[in-house]
Design a protein around this motif. Structure first.
Motif, short mmCIF file in Angstrom:
data_model
loop_
_atom_site.label_atom_id
_atom_site.label_comp_id
_atom_site.label_asym_id
_atom_site.label_seq_id
_atom_site.Cartn_x
_atom_site.Cartn_y
_atom_site.Cartn_z
N MET A 1 -13.19 12.35 59.64
CA MET A 1 -13.80 12.45 60.36
C MET A 1 -13.90 11.42 61.04
SD MET A 1 -14.61 14.65 62.11
CE MET A 1 -15.63 15.37 63.06
N SER A 2 -14.77 10.94 62.23
CA SER A 2 -15.04 9.42 61.87
C SER A 2 -16.12 8.92 61.24
CB SER A 2 -14.78 9.34 63.95
OG SER A 2 -15.32 9.90 64.15
N ARG A 3 -16.40 7.77 61.17
CA ARG A 3 -17.60 7.14 60.89
C ARG A 3 -17.71 5.47 61.38
NH1 ARG A 3 -15.54 4.03 56.36
NH2 ARG A 3 -13.50 4.26 55.47
N ILE A 4 -18.01 4.78 61.32
CA ILE A 4 -19.11 3.47 61.25
C ILE A 4 -18.63 2.71 60.03
CG2 ILE A 4 -20.04 1.51 61.69
CD1 ILE A 4 -19.26 2.91 63.96
N ASP A 5 -17.85 2.06 59.64
CA ASP A 5 -17.58 1.04 57.96
C ASP A 5 -18.60 -0.52 58.08
OD1 ASP A 5 -16.74 -0.42 56.40
OD2 ASP A 5 -14.63 0.10 56.80
N GLU A 6 -19.74 -0.02 57.81
CA GLU A 6 -20.19 -1.18 57.96
C GLU A 6 -20.13 -2.74 56.76
OE1 GLU A 6 -23.08 -1.40 59.35
OE2 GLU A 6 -23.05 1.11 60.14
N SER A 7 -18.39 -2.39 56.26
CA SER A 7 -18.31 -3.54 55.56
C SER A 7 -17.88 -4.21 56.36
CB SER A 7 -17.51 -2.79 54.41
OG SER A 7 -16.57 -2.41 54.49
N ARG A 8 -17.20 -3.63 57.30
CA ARG A 8 -16.61 -4.43 59.08
C ARG A 8 -17.97 -5.22 59.69
NH1 ARG A 8 -11.40 -1.42 60.95
NH2 ARG A 8 -10.55 -3.58 60.86
N ASP A 9 -16.67 -6.69 59.92
CA ASP A 9 -18.12 -6.60 61.25
C ASP A 9 -18.54 -6.92 62.29
OD1 ASP A 9 -19.10 -8.87 59.20
OD2 ASP A 9 -17.80 -10.65 59.15
N PHE A 10 -18.53 -6.12 63.03
CA PHE A 10 -19.15 -6.32 64.50
C PHE A 10 -18.04 -6.97 65.40
CE2 PHE A 10 -20.78 -5.72 69.06
CZ PHE A 10 -20.42 -4.75 68.97
N VAL A 11 -17.42 -6.34 66.30
CA VAL A 11 -17.06 -8.11 66.97
C VAL A 11 -16.80 -7.46 68.04
CG1 VAL A 11 -15.02 -8.45 67.96
CG2 VAL A 11 -14.85 -7.75 65.49
N PRO A 12 -18.38 -8.45 69.46
CA PRO A 12 -17.59 -7.71 70.47
C PRO A 12 -16.89 -7.87 71.44
CG PRO A 12 -18.94 -9.46 69.63
CD PRO A 12 -18.28 -9.16 68.77
N VAL A 13 -16.76 -7.10 72.28
CA VAL A 13 -15.67 -6.86 73.36
C VAL A 13 -16.51 -7.25 74.88
CG1 VAL A 13 -14.67 -5.12 74.39
CG2 VAL A 13 -14.78 -5.37 71.98
N LEU A 157 -14.74 1.85 71.23
CA LEU A 157 -14.98 -0.64 71.09
C LEU A 157 -15.68 -0.68 70.12
CD1 LEU A 157 -15.24 -0.29 75.25
CD2 LEU A 157 -12.99 -0.96 73.37
N ASP A 158 -15.67 -0.36 69.26
CA ASP A 158 -16.44 -0.77 67.64
C ASP A 158 -15.25 -1.11 66.35
OD1 ASP A 158 -17.96 -1.48 65.72
OD2 ASP A 158 -19.29 0.35 66.25
N TYR A 159 -15.04 -2.39 66.03
CA TYR A 159 -14.42 -2.24 64.64
C TYR A 159 -14.35 -2.17 64.30
CZ TYR A 159 -11.19 -5.83 62.81
OH TYR A 159 -10.69 -6.19 61.31
N ARG A 160 -15.89 -1.53 63.76
CA ARG A 160 -16.07 -0.65 62.21
C ARG A 160 -15.82 0.16 62.40
NH1 ARG A 160 -22.58 -2.06 62.31
NH2 ARG A 160 -21.69 -1.14 64.71
N HIS A 161 -15.09 1.05 63.67
CA HIS A 161 -14.94 2.70 64.07
C HIS A 161 -13.38 2.94 62.97
CE1 HIS A 161 -13.44 6.33 65.39
NE2 HIS A 161 -14.79 7.06 64.82
N ARG A 162 -13.97 4.18 61.55
CA ARG A 162 -12.77 4.13 61.60
C ARG A 162 -12.64 6.11 61.84
NH1 ARG A 162 -9.78 0.78 59.24
NH2 ARG A 162 -11.63 -1.19 57.44
N PRO A 163 -11.03 5.94 61.40
CA PRO A 163 -9.89 5.89 60.67
C PRO A 163 -8.89 4.38 61.72
CG PRO A 163 -9.80 7.65 61.29
CD PRO A 163 -10.57 7.82 62.52
#
Length: 180
Positions: A1-13, A157-163
């Motif tokens: 399932m999709s999730r936000i990976d808090e170990s990654r930095d947010f990248v503004p678009v 549009l959130d770089y932290r979104h997985r998978p």
């Protein structure tokens, strides 16, 4: 399932917002305001904003110009995705696309079905890629813009979104142009 990976930095678009309407003005563009408020609240940058008449050539010209602008990563338009004679935004987007993101319209329909039932069938929301820029055409209602942002675009549009997400493949969108 999709999730936000808090170990990654947010990248503004850097996002441009285009309202397609024969009647809207900057003072009463509620759908454009909805998108701007949400993208800025998420930490993204409003790179440009405009209102364009429901004219296929004018819409496509604006999309091409923004796709050519290295300061714009994503273009989101609102309005002109319905079934009436003046609804030509989808056709203008398709004039510009190099690749269509077919599942975007499908997922938007699924989100809309949960909110407005079978009335979702009247939307022709679409997404695509051109010149390394993502383009999305949303319906002209603030509710549809809210749903598309909250349920699809805010995540993709959130770089932290997985998978996976749209941001992580930015560098590869125009790789075909670099081939020798």
């Amino acid at each position: 399932m999709s999730r936000i990976d808090e170990s990654r930095d947010f990248v503004p678009v850097r996002i441009a917002v285009l309202t397609v309407s024969d009647t809207r003005t900057p003072g009463d563009d509620r759908s454009g305001d909805t998108l701007v408020a949400r993208l800025e609240a998420a930490g993204h940058v409003l790179a440009a904003r405009a209102i364009c008449r429901d004219e296929r050539g004018e819409i496509a010209e604006r999309l091409w110009a923004w796709c050519a602008d290295p300061e714009i990563d994503v273009v989101i338009s609102t309005g002109g995705t319905g079934l009436t004679g003046r609804d030509v935004t989808v056709e203008a987007h398709r004039d510009v696309y190099e690749k269509e993101i077919d599942a975007f319209g499908t997922v938007f329909t699924m989100v809309s079905m949960a909110k407005i039932g079978t009335s979702a069938v009247q939307s022709r929301a679409t997404g695509g890629v051109a010149q390394g820029t993502y383009l999305f055409a949303l319906p002209g209602s603030p509710g549809a813009c809210k749903d598309a942002w909250d349920e699809i675009l805010a995540l993709q549009l959130d770089y932290r979104h997985r998978p996976c997400n749209f941001v992580e493949i930015f560098p590869r969108l125009d790789e075909h142009r670099r081939r020798k």
